[in-house]
Design a protein around this motif. Structure first.
Motif, short mmCIF file in Angstrom:
data_model
loop_
_atom_site.label_atom_id
_atom_site.label_comp_id
_atom_site.label_asym_id
_atom_site.label_seq_id
_atom_site.Cartn_x
_atom_site.Cartn_y
_atom_site.Cartn_z
N ALA A 137 -44.64 -25.45 43.30
CA ALA A 137 -43.68 -24.91 43.21
C ALA A 137 -42.24 -25.59 42.56
CB ALA A 137 -43.63 -23.55 43.93
N LEU A 138 -41.76 -26.95 44.07
CA LEU A 138 -41.14 -26.76 44.17
C LEU A 138 -40.70 -28.06 42.95
CD1 LEU A 138 -40.47 -27.35 47.83
CD2 LEU A 138 -39.51 -26.35 46.51
N ALA A 139 -42.07 -28.58 42.97
CA ALA A 139 -42.31 -29.78 42.02
C ALA A 139 -42.06 -29.46 40.22
CB ALA A 139 -43.55 -30.32 41.85
N LEU A 140 -42.13 -28.10 39.83
CA LEU A 140 -42.44 -26.96 39.16
C LEU A 140 -40.31 -27.10 38.43
CD1 LEU A 140 -45.29 -25.33 38.69
CD2 LEU A 140 -45.08 -26.74 37.59
N ALA A 141 -39.92 -27.21 39.70
CA ALA A 141 -38.25 -26.94 39.02
C ALA A 141 -38.04 -27.59 38.01
CB ALA A 141 -37.72 -26.50 40.43
#
Length: 297
Positions: A137-141
């Motif tokens: 999810a952090l990579a998708l920010a």
């Protein structure tokens, strides 16, 4: 025809005289999961760090094509999180830094990776699989169209592996996100990836699609008797011309539905059949046939 989202041109990284990755030419298509395969120390992480902008190449280049040049989402090694904060708070901090914060946006990312029900639970009490999904999810920010994940299922239990696999499939199938993922758990990579690149000793030795892998692998019949030379004659008398001696056993690449007939003919001829079965050639088998030896677990 799928468009190419990322290519590398002779991408090379040296540390002194040691070549960690040399003349790498990778081609990743938009909307696919690309599996990068290699032993520990083969150069996978080095390549991913260069593509992600975390390390500068010694020579060569890479290009993210079209409108997707705004950046690459990255999860390399363990996700950097605040253990005393919730998943929502960790994502909120990252989104503020990316200039894309709103409660609805953060909630959407949590939903994408299946963490909507974590509430105020602190990340320090998350399972390893939950932490990895938070890392995704952090990579998708910031809404990158390409994310790079280095060994995201390493150390996970079967449930955690299944959860991460389902998340990757959701990103591809529902969000249209391209994923480059490395893993030494080849069975799992074989279940999810659309294309593969094999890295060995810092070199890209082959790229192929899942369809090409299926054609190269597939199935064959293994036969072993107390007299394989005579067994070969009997098998060929059945009209099976593609039987060959492979090491100490007989291999038949077609006629997979004739195992019972082959066995009956051999027994009728008085041979002792020690072994007859259909063998599946896995991604791991194919990888080892190209690189030799065993991969590191």
């Amino acid at each position: 025809m799928m468009n190419t989202i990322l290519t590398t041109q002779n991408l090379t990284k040296k540390y002194g005289d040691k070549i960690a990755a040399g003349n790498i030419n990778i081609h990743i298509r938009e909307g696919e999961i690309y599996g990068l395969i290699g032993r520990n120390g083969a150069g996978k992480t080095t390549i991913m760090r260069m593509i992600s902008g975390l390390s500068s190449p010694t020579s060569g280049s890479y290009e993210i094509h079209g409108e997707h040049s705004r950046g690459v989402g990255v999860l390399i090694e363990s996700p950097g999180v605040y253990n005393n904060r919730s998943a929502f708070d960790n994502l909120r901090i990252k989104c503020i830094a990316m200039g894309c914060y709103s409660k609805e946006y953060v909630d959407g990312l949590l939903k994408t990776v299946g963490l909507t029900d974590t509430g105020k639970k602190k990340v320090g009490s998350f399972s390893l699989g939950m932490r990895q999904r938070l890392g995704i999810a952090l990579a998708l920010a910031g809404d990158p169209k390409l994310i790079v994940l280095d060994e995201p299922i390493n150390g996970l239990d079967p449930q955690g592996i299944a959860e991460v696999r389902e998340t990757l499939e959701k990103l591809r199938d529902e969000k249209g996100i391209t994923v480059m993922v490395s893993s030494h758990i080849l069975e799992e990579l074989g279940k999810v990836a659309d294309s593969f690149g094999i890295i060995n000793n810092g070199e890209l030795i082959q790229e192929f699609t899942s369809e090409e892998l299926e054609r190269r692998c597939g199935q064959y019949i293994t036969v072993n008797t107390d007299d394989n030379e005579k067994a070969m004659e009997i098998i060929r008398s059945l009209g099976i011309e593609n039987a060959v001696l492979s090491g100490s056993k007989i291999r038949i690449d077609e006629h997979l539905d004739q195992t019972a007939a082959i066995n009956k003919a051999l027994v009728t001829a008085g041979l002792a059949v020690d072994e007859i079965h259909t063998t599946n050639i896995s991604l791991e088998d194919y990888y080892l046939s190209l690189t030799g030896g065993k991969h590191d677990d």
